[in-house]
Write a protein that holds these residues in place. Structure first.
Motif, PDB file in Angstrom:
ATOM      1  N   TRP A   1       0.819  -1.212   0.000  1.00  0.00           N
ATOM      2  CA  TRP A   1       0.000   0.000   0.000  1.00  0.00           C
ATOM      3  C   TRP A   1       0.853   1.263   0.000  1.00  0.00           C
ATOM      4  O   TRP A   1       0.518   2.249  -0.662  1.00  0.00           O
ATOM      5  CB  TRP A   1      -0.959   0.000   1.182  1.00  0.00           C
ATOM      6  CG  TRP A   1      -2.067  -0.979   1.022  1.00  0.00           C
ATOM      7  CD1 TRP A   1      -2.242  -2.139   1.702  1.00  0.00           C
ATOM      8  CD2 TRP A   1      -3.156  -0.897   0.103  1.00  0.00           C
ATOM      9  NE1 TRP A   1      -3.377  -2.784   1.251  1.00  0.00           N
ATOM     10  CE2 TRP A   1      -3.950  -2.029   0.280  1.00  0.00           C
ATOM     11  CE3 TRP A   1      -3.526   0.035  -0.857  1.00  0.00           C
ATOM     12  CZ2 TRP A   1      -5.102  -2.260  -0.467  1.00  0.00           C
ATOM     13  CZ3 TRP A   1      -4.683  -0.191  -1.603  1.00  0.00           C
ATOM     14  CH2 TRP A   1      -5.445  -1.328  -1.400  1.00  0.00           C
ATOM     15  N   ALA A   2       1.937   1.238   0.752  1.00  0.00           N
ATOM     16  CA  ALA A   2       2.806   2.418   0.804  1.00  0.00           C
ATOM     17  C   ALA A   2       3.406   2.720  -0.573  1.00  0.00           C
ATOM     18  O   ALA A   2       3.537   3.881  -0.963  1.00  0.00           O
ATOM     19  CB  ALA A   2       3.912   2.207   1.833  1.00  0.00           C
TER      20      ALA A   2
ATOM     21  N   LEU B   1       6.414  10.787   8.080  1.00  0.00           N
ATOM     22  CA  LEU B   1       7.440   9.747   7.961  1.00  0.00           C
ATOM     23  C   LEU B   1       8.845  10.344   8.059  1.00  0.00           C
ATOM     24  O   LEU B   1       9.762   9.709   8.584  1.00  0.00           O
ATOM     25  CB  LEU B   1       7.288   8.988   6.644  1.00  0.00           C
ATOM     26  CG  LEU B   1       6.093   8.051   6.534  1.00  0.00           C
ATOM     27  CD1 LEU B   1       5.980   7.493   5.120  1.00  0.00           C
ATOM     28  CD2 LEU B   1       6.176   6.931   7.541  1.00  0.00           C
ATOM     29  N   ASP B   2       9.012  11.571   7.567  1.00  0.00           N
ATOM     30  CA  ASP B   2      10.317  12.238   7.647  1.00  0.00           C
ATOM     31  C   ASP B   2      10.743  12.528   9.079  1.00  0.00           C
ATOM     32  O   ASP B   2      11.940  12.576   9.371  1.00  0.00           O
ATOM     33  CB  ASP B   2      10.313  13.541   6.849  1.00  0.00           C
ATOM     34  CG  ASP B   2      10.395  13.298   5.352  1.00  0.00           C
ATOM     35  OD1 ASP B   2      10.750  12.174   4.945  1.00  0.00           O
ATOM     36  OD2 ASP B   2      10.090  14.240   4.594  1.00  0.00           O
ATOM     37  N   VAL B   3       9.778  12.726   9.958  1.00  0.00           N
ATOM     38  CA  VAL B   3      10.110  12.966  11.370  1.00  0.00           C
ATOM     39  C   VAL B   3       9.937  11.680  12.189  1.00  0.00           C
ATOM     40  O   VAL B   3       9.776  11.729  13.406  1.00  0.00           O
ATOM     41  CB  VAL B   3       9.287  14.129  11.974  1.00  0.00           C
ATOM     42  CG1 VAL B   3       9.658  15.429  11.332  1.00  0.00           C
ATOM     43  CG2 VAL B   3       7.799  13.870  11.889  1.00  0.00           C
TER      44      VAL B   3
ATOM     45  N   LYS C   1       2.232   0.346  10.792  1.00  0.00           N
ATOM     46  CA  LYS C   1       1.722   1.713  10.859  1.00  0.00           C
ATOM     47  C   LYS C   1       1.838   2.411   9.507  1.00  0.00           C
ATOM     48  O   LYS C   1       0.979   3.205   9.134  1.00  0.00           O
ATOM     49  CB  LYS C   1       2.463   2.507  11.926  1.00  0.00           C
ATOM     50  CG  LYS C   1       2.117   2.078  13.329  1.00  0.00           C
ATOM     51  CD  LYS C   1       2.792   2.951  14.353  1.00  0.00           C
ATOM     52  CE  LYS C   1       2.424   2.515  15.755  1.00  0.00           C
ATOM     53  NZ  LYS C   1       3.029   3.349  16.776  1.00  0.00           N
ATOM     54  N   SER C   2       2.889   2.106   8.767  1.00  0.00           N
ATOM     55  CA  SER C   2       3.068   2.696   7.451  1.00  0.00           C
ATOM     56  C   SER C   2       1.972   2.225   6.498  1.00  0.00           C
ATOM     57  O   SER C   2       1.411   3.021   5.732  1.00  0.00           O
ATOM     58  CB  SER C   2       4.443   2.334   6.895  1.00  0.00           C
ATOM     59  OG  SER C   2       4.600   2.818   5.597  1.00  0.00           O
TER      60      SER C   2
ATOM     61  N   SER D   1      -1.305   3.926   7.535  1.00  0.00           N
ATOM     62  CA  SER D   1      -1.375   5.335   7.135  1.00  0.00           C
ATOM     63  C   SER D   1      -1.550   5.471   5.626  1.00  0.00           C
ATOM     64  O   SER D   1      -2.213   6.398   5.148  1.00  0.00           O
ATOM     65  CB  SER D   1      -0.136   6.090   7.609  1.00  0.00           C
ATOM     66  OG  SER D   1       1.020   5.681   6.920  1.00  0.00           O
ATOM     67  N   ALA D   2      -0.991   4.544   4.857  1.00  0.00           N
ATOM     68  CA  ALA D   2      -1.154   4.582   3.406  1.00  0.00           C
ATOM     69  C   ALA D   2      -2.610   4.325   3.024  1.00  0.00           C
ATOM     70  O   ALA D   2      -3.173   5.035   2.181  1.00  0.00           O
ATOM     71  CB  ALA D   2      -0.245   3.552   2.741  1.00  0.00           C
ATOM     72  N   VAL D   3      -3.227   3.345   3.645  1.00  0.00           N
ATOM     73  CA  VAL D   3      -4.639   3.056   3.381  1.00  0.00           C
ATOM     74  C   VAL D   3      -5.504   4.231   3.824  1.00  0.00           C
ATOM     75  O   VAL D   3      -6.461   4.612   3.137  1.00  0.00           O
ATOM     76  CB  VAL D   3      -5.066   1.745   4.074  1.00  0.00           C
ATOM     77  CG1 VAL D   3      -6.565   1.540   3.995  1.00  0.00           C
ATOM     78  CG2 VAL D   3      -4.337   0.569   3.455  1.00  0.00           C
ATOM     79  N   THR D   4      -5.143   4.841   4.951  1.00  0.00           N
ATOM     80  CA  THR D   4      -5.882   6.004   5.439  1.00  0.00           C
ATOM     81  C   THR D   4      -5.810   7.152   4.436  1.00  0.00           C
ATOM     82  O   THR D   4      -6.814   7.829   4.179  1.00  0.00           O
ATOM     83  CB  THR D   4      -5.332   6.452   6.812  1.00  0.00           C
ATOM     84  OG1 THR D   4      -5.415   5.355   7.723  1.00  0.00           O
ATOM     85  CG2 THR D   4      -6.095   7.631   7.353  1.00  0.00           C
TER      86      THR D   4
END
Length: 136
Positions: free
Chosen positions: A27-28, A99-101, A109-110, A113-116
């Motif tokens: 997904w990401a 993701l940068d921070v 979690k990645s 968040s991609a699906v979100t």
């Protein structure tokens, strides 16, 4: 001992162009590719966006021309694609900034968040599309 070290290393192979359709991207990765596509869409259609913006602000006569232009179905579809491009690019950009921070870097979690990002951008696009087509 050297054989165990060889077996532990992962082997990465390049895929052929004919295998792209069957390749299962996480997904990401899909969100990343769509982020690039939406950015390219916004960049390539920037003259059209600026033209519409100018028509909407210059005068009452140009606003009437803007309204007439937006009454065509094809133009509405192009504007809907631009709306999706902006909303997806914005939502995915926020995800990439997090993701940068180092927020949500773990695999689970990645993916979540991609699906979100996909769900939120599509829902917002649907709401804007309903308003654009006069159904809301």
């Amino acid at each position: 001992m050297a054989e165990a070290a060889k077996k532990a290393r992962p082997e990465f192979r390049n895929i052929h162009v004919t295998q792209i359709a069957r390749y299962r991207l996480p997904w990401a990765g899909k969100v990343s590719i769509l982020h690039r596509i939406s950015g390219a869409l916004l960049f390539l259609l920037l003259p059209f966006i600026l033209y519409l913006f100018e028509l909407s602000l210059t005068s009452e006569l140009s606003f009437a021309k803007f309204s007439d232009l937006l009454s065509h179905g094809f133009v509405k579809l192009v504007v809907l694609a631009l709306i999706w491009g902006y909303l997806h690019h914005f939502c995915a950009g926020i995800r990439f900034l997090l993701l940068d921070v180092h927020v949500g870097v773990a695999k689970e979690k990645s993916a979540k968040s991609a699906v979100t990002v996909l769900i939120v951008s599509l829902l917002l696009t649907a709401v804007c599309g309903l308003k654009l087509f006069g159904l809301f």
